[in-house]
Design a protein around this motif. Structure first.
Motif, short mmCIF file in Angstrom:
data_model
loop_
_atom_site.label_atom_id
_atom_site.label_comp_id
_atom_site.label_asym_id
_atom_site.label_seq_id
_atom_site.Cartn_x
_atom_site.Cartn_y
_atom_site.Cartn_z
N ASP A 155 -1.45 4.62 6.27
CA ASP A 155 -2.53 3.74 6.72
C ASP A 155 -3.81 3.97 5.93
O ASP A 155 -4.58 3.03 5.68
CB ASP A 155 -2.80 3.96 8.22
CG ASP A 155 -1.67 3.43 9.10
OD1 ASP A 155 -0.84 2.66 8.58
OD2 ASP A 155 -1.62 3.81 10.29
N GLN A 156 -4.04 5.22 5.55
CA GLN A 156 -5.23 5.55 4.77
C GLN A 156 -5.08 5.10 3.31
O GLN A 156 -6.04 4.68 2.68
CB GLN A 156 -5.50 7.05 4.82
CG GLN A 156 -6.80 7.47 4.14
CD GLN A 156 -7.07 8.96 4.31
OE1 GLN A 156 -6.26 9.71 4.82
NE2 GLN A 156 -8.25 9.40 3.88
N ALA A 157 -3.84 5.15 2.80
CA ALA A 157 -3.61 4.85 1.39
C ALA A 157 -3.49 3.35 1.11
O ALA A 157 -3.93 2.88 0.03
CB ALA A 157 -2.34 5.55 0.92
N LEU A 158 -2.92 2.59 2.02
CA LEU A 158 -2.65 1.17 1.75
C LEU A 158 -3.88 0.37 1.32
O LEU A 158 -3.80 -0.43 0.37
CB LEU A 158 -1.99 0.52 2.97
CG LEU A 158 -0.51 0.86 3.20
CD1 LEU A 158 0.00 0.20 4.47
CD2 LEU A 158 0.34 0.44 2.00
N PRO A 159 -5.04 0.54 1.97
CA PRO A 159 -6.21 -0.25 1.54
C PRO A 159 -6.70 0.09 0.14
O PRO A 159 -7.46 -0.69 -0.46
CB PRO A 159 -7.27 0.10 2.59
CG PRO A 159 -6.52 0.60 3.77
CD PRO A 159 -5.34 1.31 3.19
N THR A 160 -6.30 1.24 -0.38
CA THR A 160 -6.77 1.67 -1.70
C THR A 160 -5.82 1.27 -2.83
O THR A 160 -6.13 1.52 -4.00
CB THR A 160 -6.96 3.20 -1.73
OG1 THR A 160 -5.67 3.84 -1.65
CG2 THR A 160 -7.82 3.67 -0.57
N ILE A 161 -4.69 0.67 -2.49
CA ILE A 161 -3.70 0.32 -3.51
C ILE A 161 -4.20 -0.85 -4.35
O ILE A 161 -4.52 -1.93 -3.82
CB ILE A 161 -2.34 -0.02 -2.86
CG1 ILE A 161 -1.70 1.26 -2.33
CG2 ILE A 161 -1.41 -0.72 -3.85
CD1 ILE A 161 -0.37 1.05 -1.63
N LYS A 162 -4.24 -0.64 -5.66
CA LYS A 162 -4.74 -1.65 -6.58
C LYS A 162 -3.69 -2.12 -7.58
O LYS A 162 -3.88 -3.16 -8.22
CB LYS A 162 -5.96 -1.11 -7.35
CG LYS A 162 -7.09 -0.59 -6.46
CD LYS A 162 -7.64 -1.68 -5.55
CE LYS A 162 -8.80 -1.14 -4.70
NZ LYS A 162 -9.30 -2.14 -3.72
N GLY A 163 -2.63 -1.33 -7.72
CA GLY A 163 -1.63 -1.70 -8.72
C GLY A 163 -0.33 -0.95 -8.51
O GLY A 163 -0.20 -0.13 -7.58
N PRO A 164 0.66 -1.18 -9.38
CA PRO A 164 1.97 -0.53 -9.25
C PRO A 164 1.91 0.99 -9.22
O PRO A 164 2.69 1.62 -8.50
CB PRO A 164 2.72 -1.03 -10.48
CG PRO A 164 2.07 -2.32 -10.84
CD PRO A 164 0.62 -2.14 -10.50
#
Length: 264
Positions: A155-164
């Motif tokens: 949950d903490q990581a998903l909003p920070t995902i920008k690419g593969p």
């Protein structure tokens, strides 16, 4: 300087062996589940009969039987919690891969990565089903929720995902904790059938991690175009071939405790 020779035929053999590993693991998993069902069903019937027999034999026999049943129930409870925690890890992995598959840069990006995610999602779904099947056979409840500890990480990581690369990094974390947990579970559960079950799934998760580490190395080296099947081995950087196997023996210090994802 001598030119390094890469045997593409050997690479093809290794690829085939990798596919065989998963097929063999699935066969072993099915065998373990069948064996566990055959062991647990007679045990449950014996428990049901033993209460009546103990009552007829008197208080002393009842006490002795109760102590034996308590010991058996305790061991079984640990088994059930280990299976439920494993299922919770698989549930979370399925959720993450399904979320990743819907991202535009995955869905419309590298076809090999998208295909890997699709196949890996199906394998995690099968693993969750296997663990839940064993949990219910052992008298417990199926776990349909994600692992609470790593759900917080996701949950903490998903909003920070920008690419593969961000997706791959998160997936590596989940595959690693799964492999470590199941490797440790082999020594924690009480029956040969359950040990076989965990031992059959752990190497598949380790294989997922190895593939993802190679993909991560290619992305970091600005060589995303080399993420393809069949691969051109002559163009691969050295890191892509070595990074996938960092440990001679799989470590377990980050394994989840058996209670982490147990049904409350």
């Amino acid at each position: 300087m001598a030119t390094e020779h890469i045997d593409s035929r050997l690479l093809a053999e290794l690829t085939e062996q990798s596919e065989d590993l998963n097929s063999d693991a699935q066969r072993i998993t099915r065998t373990a589940l069948t064996g566990f069902a055959q062991v647990t069903e007679p045990r449950r019937r014996w428990w049901q009969r033993s209460g009546v027999l103990a009552g007829a034999a008197g208080a002393a026999a009842l006490w002795g039987t109760s102590r034996a049943l308590a010991a058996s129930a305790s061991a079984s409870a640990d088994d059930v919690m280990a299976l439920q925690t494993a299922a919770s890890i698989e549930n979370l992995a399925v959720s993450v891969y399904q979320t990743a598959a819907a991202l535009p840069f995955i869905k419309d990006g590298n076809k090999t990565v998208a295909a890997f995610i699709t196949k890996t999602t199906a394998q995690h779904q099968a693993h969750a089903q296997a663990f839940n099947s064993a949990a219910t056979q052992a008298g417990g409840k199926a776990q349909d929720q994600p692992d609470p500890k790593y759900k917080a990480v996701v949950d903490q990581a998903l909003p920070t995902i920008k690419g593969p690369a961000d997706v791959v990094k998160l997936a590596i974390t989940l595959e690693d904790v799964a492999a470590q947990t199941y490797t440790k579970n082999v020594s924690q559960v009480s029956s040969p059938e359950l040990r076989k079950l965990f031992a059959s799934v752990a190497p598949v998760e380790a294989q997922h991690r190895a593939v993802l580490l190679a993909v991560q190395a290619l992305l970091a080296g600005n060589a995303a175009d080399l993420i393809a099947i069949p691969v051109d081995p002559a163009k691969l950087p050295a890191a892509a071939g070595s990074v996938g196997f960092p440990d001679a023996f799989y470590k377990t210090q980050n394994a989840s405790p058996i209670t982490e994802g147990a049904v409350k």
